[in-house]
Design an enzyme around this catalytic site. Structure first.
Site, PDB file in Angstrom:
ATOM      1  N   SER A 255       0.826  -1.211   0.000  1.00  0.00           N
ATOM      2  CA  SER A 255       0.000   0.000   0.000  1.00  0.00           C
ATOM      3  C   SER A 255       0.861   1.262   0.000  1.00  0.00           C
ATOM      4  CB  SER A 255      -0.932   0.008   1.216  1.00  0.00           C
ATOM      5  OG  SER A 255      -0.184  -0.214   2.389  1.00  0.00           O
ATOM      6  N   CYS A 340       4.482 -11.934  12.160  1.00  0.00           N
ATOM      7  CA  CYS A 340       5.615 -11.444  12.954  1.00  0.00           C
ATOM      8  C   CYS A 340       5.117 -10.871  14.273  1.00  0.00           C
ATOM      9  CB  CYS A 340       6.461 -10.443  12.165  1.00  0.00           C
ATOM     10  SG  CYS A 340       5.561  -9.015  11.606  1.00  0.00           S
TER      11      CYS A 340
HETATM   12  N1  SAH Z   1       7.770  -8.872   3.158  1.00  0.00           N
HETATM   13  C1  SAH Z   1       8.567  -7.698   3.389  1.00  0.00           C
HETATM   14  C2  SAH Z   1       8.290  -7.038   4.724  1.00  0.00           C
HETATM   15  C3  SAH Z   1       6.842  -6.641   4.944  1.00  0.00           C
HETATM   16  S1  SAH Z   1       6.657  -5.283   5.987  1.00  0.00           S
HETATM   17  C4  SAH Z   1      10.052  -8.048   3.206  1.00  0.00           C
HETATM   18  O1  SAH Z   1      10.391  -9.217   3.055  1.00  0.00           O
HETATM   19  O2  SAH Z   1      10.858  -7.130   3.243  1.00  0.00           O
HETATM   20  C5  SAH Z   1       4.960  -4.944   5.828  1.00  0.00           C
HETATM   21  C6  SAH Z   1       4.590  -4.124   4.618  1.00  0.00           C
HETATM   22  O3  SAH Z   1       3.165  -4.164   4.507  1.00  0.00           O
HETATM   23  C7  SAH Z   1       4.940  -2.641   4.692  1.00  0.00           C
HETATM   24  O4  SAH Z   1       5.744  -2.327   3.576  1.00  0.00           O
HETATM   25  C8  SAH Z   1       3.596  -1.887   4.608  1.00  0.00           C
HETATM   26  O5  SAH Z   1       3.657  -0.734   3.796  1.00  0.00           O
HETATM   27  C9  SAH Z   1       2.706  -2.921   3.976  1.00  0.00           C
HETATM   28  N2  SAH Z   1       1.275  -2.855   4.272  1.00  0.00           N
HETATM   29  C10 SAH Z   1       0.681  -2.715   5.487  1.00  0.00           C
HETATM   30  N3  SAH Z   1      -0.660  -2.832   5.369  1.00  0.00           N
HETATM   31  C11 SAH Z   1      -0.935  -3.063   4.051  1.00  0.00           C
HETATM   32  C12 SAH Z   1      -2.134  -3.292   3.301  1.00  0.00           C
HETATM   33  N4  SAH Z   1      -3.331  -3.319   3.893  1.00  0.00           N
HETATM   34  N5  SAH Z   1      -2.020  -3.519   1.976  1.00  0.00           N
HETATM   35  C13 SAH Z   1      -0.804  -3.504   1.371  1.00  0.00           C
HETATM   36  N6  SAH Z   1       0.349  -3.303   2.032  1.00  0.00           N
HETATM   37  C14 SAH Z   1       0.298  -3.077   3.352  1.00  0.00           C
END
Ligand code: SAH
Length: 396
Positions: A255, A340
């Site tokens: 997002s 997490c």
């Molecule tokens: N998988 C990633 C880490 C995820 S961190 C890696 O390996 O590096 C979580 C991410 O989810 C963040 O970038 C945040 O912007 C996104 N996020 C949070 N809520 C969301 C939603 N409802 N839809 C899409 N992205 C979202």
């Protein structure tokens, strides 16, 4: 000046003798002397026996222990150097400190390294420090000096504590360099030979999610020829591994626009960007009408529960997300799904995923149970430190 002492109630010394690193406020009989939040205190059993030394904070966790036993010393310069040297040697032994094809690693994982409240991530020649307690925040000059002594070739140390240190303990805290400065250039690191741009100044947390390294490698084994969807992609870690491994296509969703820019930049560092598409969109809305078009889906959301009180809602959230994800997996496809949230155990997580598979009407089998990698160690005496849980499912 003699440090303040905290004397525990009778019977409340047991967990400390087992080296659990927290003293809860309810265990305290009395506090003697003057202490402000973040200063070191000596902890005594009700008999007066010295149990150890820790950082004081006037909250539910009143002391975070730094050293145990009758000879425990107040943390001076030598203490920080020894702790960080031990932490560095562990990572060196794991071949993470740049001798192989990886130079991004967690150097200090809080309780897992005997340093409650302190996170240090290293990106090649830059270390990023994140203090989660007033004690660690106050110790930053010691920590920065110890890092220079311990990590060869370190060019800069960046303090990223403004969002994590308790606001009352450090009003107006600002992020900034404790040593060195920005090079003004794009900073590229290597993880298992894959290249990533890291932006610790404006990125989330310390700039990169190092904890998924091993799980990305596992995904690379299964990605060849598959159509991969990487949701909550942030910097596109899983996407880059999938592209390099020979996925037929990779779609990345987050997002945050900034996250999508980082993912596109990282995909462009591979020779396969033509097989990649990135979407700045909410994952739930993205998953609505995909019609089983993926053979492998990654669901790696942010922590849904930060506290025990939020656990029930978090489990419902994991279930809802996984129903939506499972429905979009082609028959015979794979789901990599993660939590997490520290307060969600593997058992509870598995229960939520089972409920999701039932609701989606898709039988599934567990192929792998996943966790955090070795540079995020869990103290045997502090099992709460195991926060990352993951499952790989084969979905019928
Ligand atoms: N998988 C990633 C880490 C995820 S961190 C890696 O390996 O590096 C979580 C991410 O989810 C963040 O970038 C945040 O912007 C996104 N996020 C949070 N809520 C969301 C939603 N409802 N839809 C899409 N992205 C979202």
């Amino acid at each position: 000046m003699t440090p303040a002492t905290i004397t525990l109630k009778p019977g409340k010394d047991q967990s400390l003798r087992r080296r659990h690193p927290w003293v809860f406020s309810g265990a305290i009989a009395r506090l003697q002397g003057e202490v402000v939040e973040g200063e070191a205190v000596t902890v005594l059993a009700h008999t007066g026996e010295v149990l150890g030394v820790g950082h004081y904070a006037p909250g539910s966790i009143a002391v975070r222990m730094l050293d145990f036993g009758p000879d425990a010393q107040l943390p001076e310069a030598a203490f920080w150097e020894e702790k960080l040297r031990n932490a560095y040697q562990l990572r060196q032994g794991l071949a993470l400190t740049g001798q192989g094809n990886t130079n991004v690693y967690r150097l200090a994982h809080a309780e897992g390294d005997g340093l409650p409240g302190l996170i240090i991530d290293v990106y090649g020649d830059v270390a990023v420090v994140q203090a989660h307690s007033a004690g660690m925040y106050r110790a930053r000059p010691h920590i920065a000096a110890a890092l220079q002594a311990v990590v060869p070739g370190l060019r800069a140390v960046y303090d990223k504590s403004a969002e994590t240190v308790p606001a009352k303990a450090a009003p107006g805290a600002q992020n900034g360099y404790l040593f060195g400065e920005s090079s003004g250039q794009e900073h590229i690191v290597h993880e298992n030979g894959h290249r990533f741009v890291i932006d610790w100044e404006t990125g989330q947390k310390t700039g990169f999610f190092i904890d998924q390294r091993d799980n990305r490698s596992l995904l690379a084994r299964y990605a060849p020829g598959r159509r991969v969807l990487n949701t909550f992609c942030y910097t596109g870690g899983f996407s880059v591994y999938a592209l390099e491994a020979g996925a037929e296509l990779v779609h990345s969703v987050d997002s945050s626009k900034k996250a999508i820019e980082l993912t596109e930049r990282n995909a462009a560092l591979t020779p396969h960007a033509d097989r990649h598409e990135a979407y700045a969109q909410d994952v739930f809305s993205f998953l609505k009408d995909r019609h089983n078009q993926y053979d492998l889906i990654v669901l790696d959301p942010p922590a849904f529960a930060k506290h025990l009180s939020a656990r029930h809602n978090a489990l419902m959230g994991y279930k809802r997300l996984n129903v939506a994800g499972i429905k979009q997996i082609a028959p015979g496809g794979l789901l990599f799904t993660f939590s997490c949230s520290q307060v969600v155990s593997m058992e509870l997580f598995e229960g939520a995923i089972m409920a999701a598979a039932i609701e989606a009407g898709r039988p599934a089998r567990i192929l792998h149970r996943l966790t955090q990698p070795a540079d995020h160690p869990v103290s045997l005496f502090h099992p709460e430190g195991e926060y990352l849980k993951g499952l790989v499912l084969a979905v019928e």
